[in-house]
Scaffold this active site. Sequence first.
Site, PDB file in Angstrom:
ATOM      1  N   CYS A 112       0.810  -1.233   0.000  1.00 56.43           N
ATOM      2  CA  CYS A 112       0.000   0.000   0.000  1.00 56.43           C
ATOM      3  C   CYS A 112       0.841   1.279   0.000  1.00 56.43           C
ATOM      4  CB  CYS A 112      -0.952   0.006   1.189  1.00 56.43           C
ATOM      5  SG  CYS A 112      -2.111  -1.348   1.154  1.00 56.43           S
ATOM      6  N   HIS A 249      -3.370   7.476   2.403  1.00 57.85           N
ATOM      7  CA  HIS A 249      -3.749   6.151   1.900  1.00 57.85           C
ATOM      8  C   HIS A 249      -5.137   5.828   2.454  1.00 57.85           C
ATOM      9  CE1 HIS A 249      -3.955   2.023   0.930  1.00 57.85           C
ATOM     10  NE2 HIS A 249      -3.700   1.571   2.148  1.00 57.85           N
ATOM     11  N   ASN A 279     -10.132   0.091  -0.202  1.00 55.25           N
ATOM     12  CA  ASN A 279      -8.675   0.163  -0.164  1.00 55.25           C
ATOM     13  C   ASN A 279      -8.114  -0.374  -1.484  1.00 55.25           C
ATOM     14  OD1 ASN A 279      -5.950  -0.202   0.298  1.00 55.25           O
ATOM     15  ND2 ASN A 279      -6.192  -1.085   2.334  1.00 55.25           N
TER      16      ASN A 279
END
Length: 323
Positions: A112, A249, A279
Amino acid sequence: MIRSQLTGIGAYLPRTLVSNDEMAKRVDTSDEWIRERTGIRQRYFAAPDESCAFMATEAARAALADAGVDAAKVDAILLATATPDQAFPATAVRVQAALGCGGFGFDLSAACSGFIYALSMADAMIRAGQVRTVLVIGAEVYSRIMNWEDRGTCVLFGDGAGAVLLQAGEGDGSHADRGILASRLHSQGALADILYVDGAVGQPDKPGHLVMNGREVFRHAVGKLAETVQQTLEASGLTAADIDWLVPHQANMRIIDAVGRKLGLGADKVVVTVDQHANTSAASIPLALHAAYRDGRIKRGQLVLMEALGGGLTWGSALVRLG
Ligand code: UT7
């Protein structure tokens, strides 16, 4: 001095939108649980023809169009992904072929945090004088590595791609410059087993599914993100009060809120797309940046702070004044 100026932003979302209610038909979950624990309302899943390379190419094309730059000018493509189409060649060279540009391309794996890592690498190469025009892309197809038997993870992720164009420009070294002002990268391999994929190309019986100890990742996230953000601000001689936008994020609304609060930033300065995209790992920051840029909130000349944490553990942050 040379600065890496961010001159174009693009994105691609898959055609298929999947709501929480639709997820609840597939696994034992509910819209209420997903919304309350994460803030997610929906996500997009890629169809078979929407490969990682395809989505990355579409996002890259949009970033080039936004900057008004021809693909022939691109010197390098840095593509952050944990879900490439093939072990090799790198997805980046598929993008290179589709765009018809020269130079070189490679993929970068930092889960990520991948977009922040790629942005930082591209900045270093531009400032070293090695390249002048670089596409930095985050593209993911997490629907391919989801474990549909694990309701604790399969409801959290989505697919998509985002891209930015970086171009070498001149600056005087002050924080009034346009471009990447500072970035910080971290990893802690001792924490690798709290978020990983349990398979790989080298393990033929195990194509690989995402495994996460969500509570442990959560426990590390807020402190580590707040710390890296402070380091990046200090390196630029700025404080959180100078920031126009935090583009974090997009993993969990509770983490986003907590980091914003630690920095003393009001919710009106924090870009949130986790509700829309879920996500999307390395794609989440450029997708969020694009959403707020397209709707007119984020403007050229503004100061944008980005931060991410993911498998590795990896984490990092970057401070950019948009070009
Ligand atoms: O992008 C990479 C970085 N990743 C992250 O930042 C993720 C960080 N972690 C998180 O966001 C959160 O830990 C989660 C959203 C993953 C989970 O939230 P949580 O508050 O930590 O929930 P939990 O895992 O502790 O589970 C709480 C309860 C459990 O039931 P019991 O044991 O209390 O009866 C789970 O079985 O919720 C249950 N549960 C679910 N219930 C309905 C877990 N998943 C689901 C689900 N639907 N999908």
